[in-house]
Scaffold this motif. Structure first.
Motif, PDB file in Angstrom:
ATOM      1  N   MET A   1    -104.598 -17.176  80.783  1.00  0.00           N
ATOM      2  CA  MET A   1    -105.355 -17.783  81.883  1.00  0.00           C
ATOM      3  C   MET A   1    -104.631 -17.513  83.198  1.00  0.00           C
ATOM      4  O   MET A   1    -103.436 -17.750  83.321  1.00  0.00           O
ATOM      5  N   ASN A   2    -105.376 -16.995  84.157  1.00  0.00           N
ATOM      6  CA  ASN A   2    -104.790 -16.642  85.442  1.00  0.00           C
ATOM      7  C   ASN A   2    -105.568 -17.339  86.559  1.00  0.00           C
ATOM      8  O   ASN A   2    -106.631 -16.879  86.972  1.00  0.00           O
ATOM      9  N   ILE A   3    -105.042 -18.474  87.013  1.00  0.00           N
ATOM     10  CA  ILE A   3    -105.703 -19.261  88.055  1.00  0.00           C
ATOM     11  C   ILE A   3    -104.844 -19.211  89.319  1.00  0.00           C
ATOM     12  O   ILE A   3    -103.634 -19.450  89.266  1.00  0.00           O
ATOM     13  N   SER A   4    -105.481 -18.902  90.428  1.00  0.00           N
ATOM     14  CA  SER A   4    -104.734 -18.812  91.686  1.00  0.00           C
ATOM     15  C   SER A   4    -104.897 -20.094  92.501  1.00  0.00           C
ATOM     16  O   SER A   4    -105.850 -20.852  92.338  1.00  0.00           O
ATOM     17  N   LEU A   5    -103.930 -20.303  93.377  1.00  0.00           N
ATOM     18  CA  LEU A   5    -104.011 -21.445  94.287  1.00  0.00           C
ATOM     19  C   LEU A   5    -105.205 -21.311  95.227  1.00  0.00           C
ATOM     20  O   LEU A   5    -105.819 -22.312  95.614  1.00  0.00           O
ATOM     21  N   ARG A   6    -105.549 -20.077  95.574  1.00  0.00           N
ATOM     22  CA  ARG A   6    -106.700 -19.859  96.445  1.00  0.00           C
ATOM     23  C   ARG A   6    -107.976 -20.344  95.770  1.00  0.00           C
ATOM     24  O   ARG A   6    -108.844 -20.955  96.401  1.00  0.00           O
ATOM     25  N   GLN A   7    -108.075 -20.093  94.467  1.00  0.00           N
ATOM     26  CA  GLN A   7    -109.253 -20.555  93.735  1.00  0.00           C
ATOM     27  C   GLN A   7    -109.332 -22.077  93.711  1.00  0.00           C
ATOM     28  O   GLN A   7    -110.413 -22.656  93.866  1.00  0.00           O
ATOM     29  N   ARG A   9    -108.080 -24.111  95.965  1.00  0.00           N
ATOM     30  CA  ARG A   9    -108.436 -24.576  97.311  1.00  0.00           C
ATOM     31  C   ARG A   9    -109.941 -24.417  97.546  1.00  0.00           C
ATOM     32  O   ARG A   9    -110.587 -25.290  98.148  1.00  0.00           O
ATOM     33  N   VAL A  10    -110.493 -23.317  97.078  1.00  0.00           N
ATOM     34  CA  VAL A  10    -111.932 -23.103  97.217  1.00  0.00           C
ATOM     35  C   VAL A  10    -112.693 -24.170  96.424  1.00  0.00           C
ATOM     36  O   VAL A  10    -113.669 -24.756  96.919  1.00  0.00           O
ATOM     37  N   ARG A  39    -116.534 -18.532  91.002  1.00  0.00           N
ATOM     38  CA  ARG A  39    -117.002 -17.948  89.744  1.00  0.00           C
ATOM     39  C   ARG A  39    -115.810 -17.477  88.899  1.00  0.00           C
ATOM     40  O   ARG A  39    -115.779 -17.670  87.675  1.00  0.00           O
ATOM     41  N   GLU A  40    -114.811 -16.894  89.547  1.00  0.00           N
ATOM     42  CA  GLU A  40    -113.624 -16.431  88.810  1.00  0.00           C
ATOM     43  C   GLU A  40    -112.843 -17.611  88.227  1.00  0.00           C
ATOM     44  O   GLU A  40    -112.295 -17.506  87.122  1.00  0.00           O
ATOM     45  N   LEU A  41    -112.818 -18.733  88.953  1.00  0.00           N
ATOM     46  CA  LEU A  41    -112.141 -19.919  88.431  1.00  0.00           C
ATOM     47  C   LEU A  41    -112.885 -20.449  87.204  1.00  0.00           C
ATOM     48  O   LEU A  41    -112.253 -20.820  86.196  1.00  0.00           O
ATOM     49  N   ILE A  66    -111.629 -32.338  86.596  1.00  0.00           N
ATOM     50  CA  ILE A  66    -110.614 -31.399  87.067  1.00  0.00           C
ATOM     51  C   ILE A  66    -110.290 -31.601  88.548  1.00  0.00           C
ATOM     52  O   ILE A  66    -109.172 -31.337  88.998  1.00  0.00           O
ATOM     53  N   LEU A  67    -111.222 -32.127  89.323  1.00  0.00           N
ATOM     54  CA  LEU A  67    -111.032 -32.255  90.765  1.00  0.00           C
ATOM     55  C   LEU A  67    -109.766 -33.030  91.142  1.00  0.00           C
ATOM     56  O   LEU A  67    -108.983 -32.545  91.972  1.00  0.00           O
ATOM     57  N   PRO A  68    -109.500 -34.227  90.599  1.00  0.00           N
ATOM     58  CA  PRO A  68    -108.269 -34.931  90.991  1.00  0.00           C
ATOM     59  C   PRO A  68    -106.996 -34.182  90.612  1.00  0.00           C
ATOM     60  O   PRO A  68    -105.990 -34.247  91.317  1.00  0.00           O
ATOM     61  N   LEU A  69    -107.063 -33.447  89.486  1.00  0.00           N
ATOM     62  CA  LEU A  69    -105.895 -32.652  89.092  1.00  0.00           C
ATOM     63  C   LEU A  69    -105.656 -31.516  90.084  1.00  0.00           C
ATOM     64  O   LEU A  69    -104.513 -31.213  90.435  1.00  0.00           O
ATOM     65  N   ALA A  70    -106.752 -30.889  90.508  1.00  0.00           N
ATOM     66  CA  ALA A  70    -106.626 -29.803  91.483  1.00  0.00           C
ATOM     67  C   ALA A  70    -106.085 -30.333  92.816  1.00  0.00           C
ATOM     68  O   ALA A  70    -105.236 -29.698  93.459  1.00  0.00           O
ATOM     69  N   ARG A  71    -106.576 -31.496  93.224  1.00  0.00           N
ATOM     70  CA  ARG A  71    -106.088 -32.092  94.479  1.00  0.00           C
ATOM     71  C   ARG A  71    -104.590 -32.395  94.386  1.00  0.00           C
ATOM     72  O   ARG A  71    -103.838 -32.146  95.324  1.00  0.00           O
ATOM     73  N   LYS A  72    -104.152 -32.950  93.255  1.00  0.00           N
ATOM     74  CA  LYS A  72    -102.733 -33.270  93.095  1.00  0.00           C
ATOM     75  C   LYS A  72    -101.878 -32.010  93.095  1.00  0.00           C
ATOM     76  O   LYS A  72    -100.795 -31.973  93.682  1.00  0.00           O
ATOM     77  N   THR A  73    -102.353 -30.977  92.409  1.00  0.00           N
ATOM     78  CA  THR A  73    -101.607 -29.721  92.385  1.00  0.00           C
ATOM     79  C   THR A  73    -101.409 -29.173  93.794  1.00  0.00           C
ATOM     80  O   THR A  73    -100.309 -28.759  94.170  1.00  0.00           O
ATOM     81  N   LEU A  74    -102.470 -29.169  94.591  1.00  0.00           N
ATOM     82  CA  LEU A  74    -102.383 -28.665  95.958  1.00  0.00           C
ATOM     83  C   LEU A  74    -101.510 -29.560  96.827  1.00  0.00           C
ATOM     84  O   LEU A  74    -100.750 -29.071  97.668  1.00  0.00           O
ATOM     85  N   ALA A  75    -101.601 -30.882  96.622  1.00  0.00           N
ATOM     86  CA  ALA A  75    -100.773 -31.808  97.395  1.00  0.00           C
ATOM     87  C   ALA A  75     -99.298 -31.617  97.063  1.00  0.00           C
ATOM     88  O   ALA A  75     -98.437 -31.622  97.952  1.00  0.00           O
TER      89      ALA A  75
END
Length: 308
Positions: A1-7, A9-10, A39-41, A66-75
């Motif tokens: 699995m290859n997930i980018s920080l840009r994805q 943030r989007v 779409r790639e995410l 997944i949204l709160p996890l993504a927010r925490k990762t970015l924070a």
């Protein structure tokens, strides 16, 4: 699995705006890029994150989880970036130093005060230890660097940078006959009850080696580990102390007399002890640079600090 920080943030931007167009405007990206990143995410996760309708965009159940996890990762990432920026710009940080007791008491406090005025967010931790402990603490990584007397032999991983030289003085109680002289020779002291550093102490090693080259042997009636103890013994009438010029201020406070000793003139070298295998943090590098700059000023005979 290859997930980018840009994805991520989007994804967060789209979830908050519920619009590809508005999310793209917030991120400064075209709508096509936003759609592609999302779409790639979804492909990487194997999940559908949004239900898409003609005029409506809504988070799926998976997307909502997944949204709160993504927010925490970015924070968390933003916090790391912010902390690294503070460290780099010296907004905060820590410096740890091991120094022999004389340097810890008579030299470093001046440098620490000036440094704290320029960098209030940096904590400087000072360990006042024996000369031997300076080496061991730098070698083990317990401190960033050390300050002490040049050592004849030391672990290969340690490097020493010369800072300044200090001369040796005879420390005499008030009224001592030798205090009538402006300076003394080492031979003048050989018959006197002398007080100085213990054998094995780097300062003592410097003395013994230099005097042996002149055919002189230093015999001490009393030995001590700390210069303060030597000064106290002199003040207590036990003999004449052998100390370096860094102790001048303390000796004078005890109303003791200092006389330079020549023939031969012996100096000990004060050095910065560094570990060659570790780089200094920005805060430690800044403090070591400040110490080096201070030593150049203090070593100037016309400077105020030259009275060390």
């Amino acid at each position: 699995m290859n997930i980018s920080l840009r994805q991520l943030r989007v994804f967060v931007a789209v979830a908050e705006a519920l619009s590809f167009t508005r999310a793209g405007e917030a991120l400064g990206l075209p709508q096509s890029t936003v759609s592609t990143q999302l779409r790639e995410l979804e492909d990487a996760l194997g999940l559908r994150l949004f239900d898409r309708h003609t005029r409506m965009l809504r988070l799926t159940e998976a997307g909502a989880e997944i949204l709160p996890l993504a927010r925490k990762t970015l924070a968390d990432l933003d916090a790391v970036v912010g902390s690294s920026a503070e460290l780099k710009t010296l907004g905060r940080g820590r410096v740890s130093i091991a120094a022999s007791s004389v340097q810890a008491a008579m030299v470093l406090p001046r440098v620490m005060r000036a440094f704290a005025e320029r960098h209030p967010g940096i904590r400087v931790e000072l360990f006042d230890v024996s000369q031997d402990e300076v080496l061991s603490m730098v070698h083990s990584g317990a401190v960033d660097f050390g300050l002490g007397t040049a050592f004849g032999s030391s672990p290969q991983e340690l490097a020493m940078r010369a800072l300044w030289h200090e001369s040796f003085f005879a420390v005499l109680p008030e009224g001592h006959p030798l205090a009538a002289r402006r300076e003394l020779a080492w031979r003048d002291l050989l018959a006197e009850p002398l007080i100085g550093p213990r054998k094995g102490n780097p300062v003592r090693t410097v003395l013994d080696f230099a005097l042996a080259s002149e055919g002189l042997v230093l015999t001490l009636r009393h030995e001590a580990s700390l210069p303060l103890t030597i000064a106290g013994m002199v003040e207590g009438g036990l003999g004449i102390g052998i100390l370096t010029s860094s102790m001048r201020q303390l000796a004078e406070a005890l109303r003791l007399q200092l006389r330079p000793i020549h023939r031969p003139t012996i100096q000990r070298e004060v050095v910065l002890v560094l570990h060659t295998g570790r780089s200094l943090s920005p805060a430690a590098k800044q403090f070591s640079d400040a110490l080096i700059a201070w030593s150049r000023t203090a070593s100037n005979p016309s400077g105020r600090a030259a009275r060390r």
